[in-house]
Design an enzyme around this catalytic site. Structure first.
Site, short mmCIF file in Angstrom:
data_model
loop_
_atom_site.label_atom_id
_atom_site.label_comp_id
_atom_site.label_asym_id
_atom_site.label_seq_id
_atom_site.Cartn_x
_atom_site.Cartn_y
_atom_site.Cartn_z
N GLY A 84 0.40 -1.39 -0.22
CA GLY A 84 -0.08 -0.50 0.05
C GLY A 84 1.07 1.58 -0.29
CG HIS A 89 4.06 2.19 4.13
ND1 HIS A 89 3.32 2.55 5.47
CD2 HIS A 89 2.62 1.42 3.82
CE1 HIS A 89 2.13 1.50 5.52
NE2 HIS A 89 2.06 0.92 4.72
CG HIS A 102 -1.15 -0.43 7.63
ND1 HIS A 102 -0.39 -1.94 7.84
CD2 HIS A 102 -0.95 -0.43 6.34
CE1 HIS A 102 0.22 -2.36 7.05
NE2 HIS A 102 -0.08 -1.11 6.13
#
Length: 330
Positions: A53, A56, A218
């Site tokens: 995802g 990051h 997250h």
């Protein structure tokens, strides 16, 4: 919502367009969301592909280039990329020597990379996979079965990337990557909550004057919440958590990583405390990297990763690397 964006729906595409403009040495496919080193496939070289995802950064796209990843697949914010991206990346970097998938242990990433591996193998690509699961804070979380993959991802990508750059065969690159992961442990601390573009407000409640010990990248819950601690106290707690899980028998690589909103002034001060407590515990540090490398958007906080290093791993760590976010030796 104070964010330097247009609309939440185009955040990833806008970032990829900006990355393409800043780094002509990369081939950035904005529509299909694949970042590839422009000279790929490199004859005689194993390809390295990772992804996950967005949010990051610089992980993973910032680590594409000579000496590290061959390609990266960015998903939506905190959302796994899809198998089609990974198959495209594998095809783009396959020189005939095989491709290694480096996968952080999050359920979506694992499932999609597994599916992509099957599809790529059906197209004639020889595949191997390595799972990164270095976080000692919790065993299972909202996003995982087993330990989360965090800061050790950088060590795996750098060291396996150096082995591939030397022309090591796929089996050897895979073995080196597994050895790095097996020898790595991480622990993270949050000083503030993370805000995603889609939500526009903090994703969890962390009252002023408190911190979360063992946070995930997250914003997943950690081990416990405590009143704010000093850098010295956080270093003691963090290093002890790492050493309780695995005490190195030799020198270590050390990553003191910012979560995205922690300035270098604080990270370097915290690094001094981490070095202090490691010395007090009898652990020698061979190399140190400090900075924001495996982040969580605007979260304030840090993580510490230790990787037991032998002579070969140190040589591969020191080998030249030239990526947007990590470069030395050239």
């Amino acid at each position: 919502m104070r964010m330097l964006i247009n609309v939440p729906e185009t955040v990833v595409a806008d970032a990829l367009r900006g990355m393409a403009a800043a780094h002509p040495e990369l081939s950035v496919d904005v529509e299909n969301r694949v970042i590839v080193r422009r000279d790929a496939p490199v004859p005689g070289k194993v390809g390295l592909v990772s992804g996950g995802g967005s949010g990051h950064e610089p992980l993973h796209g910032g680590f594409v280039g000579p000496g590290m990843l061959s390609a990266a697949c960015p998903g939506e914010v905190f959302t796994s990329p899809v198998p089609d991206q990974m198959v495209r990346a594998a095809a783009a970097v396959d020189s005939g020597e095989g491709v290694l998938f480096i996968v952080k242990n999050y359920t979506g990433d694992v499932l999609n990379f597994d599916m992509a591996a099957e599809l790529a193998e059906d197209e004639g690509v020889r595949l191997a996979k390595v799972l990164v699961d270095d976080d000692v804070a919790v065993t299972d979380s909202l996003f995982t079965a087993g330990r989360r993959g965090t800061g050790a991802t950088l060590f795996v990508e750098k060291i396996a990337g150096a082995a591939a750059e030397e022309g090591a065969p796929l089996e050897r690159v895979e073995a080196v990557a597994r050895r790095v992961n097996d020898g790595s442990r991480s622990f993270g601390v949050a000083l503030s909550a993370v805000t995603t573009p889609a939500k526009g407000t903090p994703t969890f409640d962390l009252p002023p004057g408190e911190l979360e010990l063992g946070i995930g990248i997250h914003g997943e819950p950690g081990r416990e919440r405590r009143p704010m601690m000093t850098a010295r106290e956080i270093a003691d707690f963090t290093v002890d958590a790492l050493l309780e899980d695995r005490r190195p028998t030799g020198p270590v690589l050390l990553l003191v990583n910012g979560m995205g909103a922690t300035p270098l002034l604080e990270l370097y001060g915290f690094n001094a405390e981490v070095h202090r407590v490691l010395a007090e515990r009898g652990v020698a540090v061979a190399r140190t990297l400090v900075g924001n490398y495996v982040t969580s958007l605007d979260m304030a906080g840090c993580s510490v990763t230790l990787c037991q290093a032998d002579e070969e791993l140190l040589r591969l760590w020191d080998a030249p690397v030239r990526t947007p976010a990590l470069r030395w030796g050239h």
